[in-house]
Design an enzyme around this catalytic site. Structure first.
Site, PDB file in Angstrom:
ATOM      1  N   CYS A 116       0.830  -1.202   0.000  1.00 28.47           N
ATOM      2  CA  CYS A 116       0.000   0.000   0.000  1.00 28.47           C
ATOM      3  C   CYS A 116       0.866   1.254   0.000  1.00 28.47           C
ATOM      4  O   CYS A 116       1.593   1.513  -0.939  1.00 28.47           O
ATOM      5  CB  CYS A 116      -0.963  -0.056   1.178  1.00 28.47           C
ATOM      6  SG  CYS A 116      -2.348   1.096   1.070  1.00 28.47           S
ATOM      7  N   HIS A 117       0.833   2.050   1.072  1.00 28.35           N
ATOM      8  CA  HIS A 117       1.677   3.237   1.200  1.00 28.35           C
ATOM      9  C   HIS A 117       3.052   2.900   1.797  1.00 28.35           C
ATOM     10  O   HIS A 117       3.913   3.772   1.893  1.00 28.35           O
ATOM     11  CB  HIS A 117       0.996   4.291   2.083  1.00 28.35           C
ATOM     12  CG  HIS A 117      -0.157   4.979   1.423  1.00 28.35           C
ATOM     13  ND1 HIS A 117      -1.413   4.406   1.343  1.00 28.35           N
ATOM     14  CD2 HIS A 117      -0.256   6.182   0.813  1.00 28.35           C
ATOM     15  CE1 HIS A 117      -2.237   5.228   0.724  1.00 28.35           C
ATOM     16  NE2 HIS A 117      -1.553   6.328   0.399  1.00 28.35           N
TER      17      HIS A 117
END
Length: 188
Positions: A116-117
Site C-alpha cells: 500500500c503506502h
C-alpha cells in the site's frame, strides 16, 4: 516439511507506528507465525500502536521492541505495512530509515515486503533505483521519482523485494513474502 515449519528459526521485523493499516500488519504477521517464524513488531514508541481500518481507528497491536533497541542484523526479513499515517510518520524518523536501509546493504540484502503506502519508506530510504515495484496508486509518482519502475499488479517481486497495492492483494502478498523469506538472502 509441513506448512507450520517452513520458516522455523526465521525472525521477522514488522516496522510500524500509529496509523498503520490494521489488516496490512496483522495478515502478514499471522501468515508468518503460522509458517513457524518469530515476528516482532518494532516501533519508535513502546507499549502499543493503534491501527487504522477504513475511515476510523482500529485495535491496537503490542510493540515487541522499540526502534531504539532494534538491530536489522537480528532479523531475517522486514515487513512494512501501509496505511496513510504510518509510513508518512516513519519516513520522517532517521532511525526508521537507517533500519530499513540496513536490510538492503550489500552484506545483508534480506527480503523486504511493503504494501500500500509502505513503499513510501523505501523511496525515503533511497533503495528503489531500478527496482520494479507496485504500491497504492496515489504514491506511484513518488516511487517513480525515487527511480522505481512502477507497475499496476497485485504483487511484484524484485530480487527479494515484495510489494503490493492494497489489502485486496494480501493473499498474493503473503504468499510471495513467505516464499522470499524461505529463499533467504538475495544476491544482486
Amino acid at each position: 516439511m509441513n506448512a507450520q515449519s517452513i520458516l522455523s528459526g526465521k525472525k521477522i521485523a514488522v516496522l510500524a507506528t500509529d496509523g498503520f493499516e490494521f489488516s496490512e500488519l496483522t495478515s502478514p504477521r499471522d501468515a508468518l507465525v503460522a509458517a513457524g517464524a518469530t515476528v516482532e513488531v518494532i516501533s519508535p514508541q513502546d507499549g502499543s500502536i493503534r491501527g487504522w481500518s477504513g475511515k476510523d481507528w482500529a485495535d491496537t497491536v503490542a510493540v515487541d521492541k522499540t526502534l531504539q533497541n532494534a538491530k536489522a542484523t537480528d532479523y531475517d526479513a522486514l515487513v512494512l505495512p501501509g496505511g496513510l499515517i504510518n509510513p508518512d510518520t516513519l519516513r520522517q524518523d532517521e532511525k526508521a530509515i537507517r533500519f530499513i536501509q540496513a536490510f538492503f546493504s550489500d552484506s545483508a540484502n534480506k527480503p523486504v515486503a511493503a504494501i500500500c503506502h509502505g513503499p513510501w519508506l523505501l523511496a525515503e530510504a533511497g533503495v528503489l533505483k531500478g527496482r520494479k515495484v507496485t504500491s497504492y496508486n496515489s504514491i506511484k509518482t513518488d516511487l517513480k521519482n525515487a527511480g522505481a519502475i512502477w507497475v499496476d499488479e497485485p504483487v511484484v517481486v524484485d530480487n527479494g523485494l515484495v510489494t503490493s497495492r492494497t489489502p485486496d492483494d494480501l493473499d498474493a502478498f503473503n504468499k510471495k513474502l513467505l516464499e522470499e523469506i524461505r529463499e533467504g538472502r538475495h544476491t544482486a
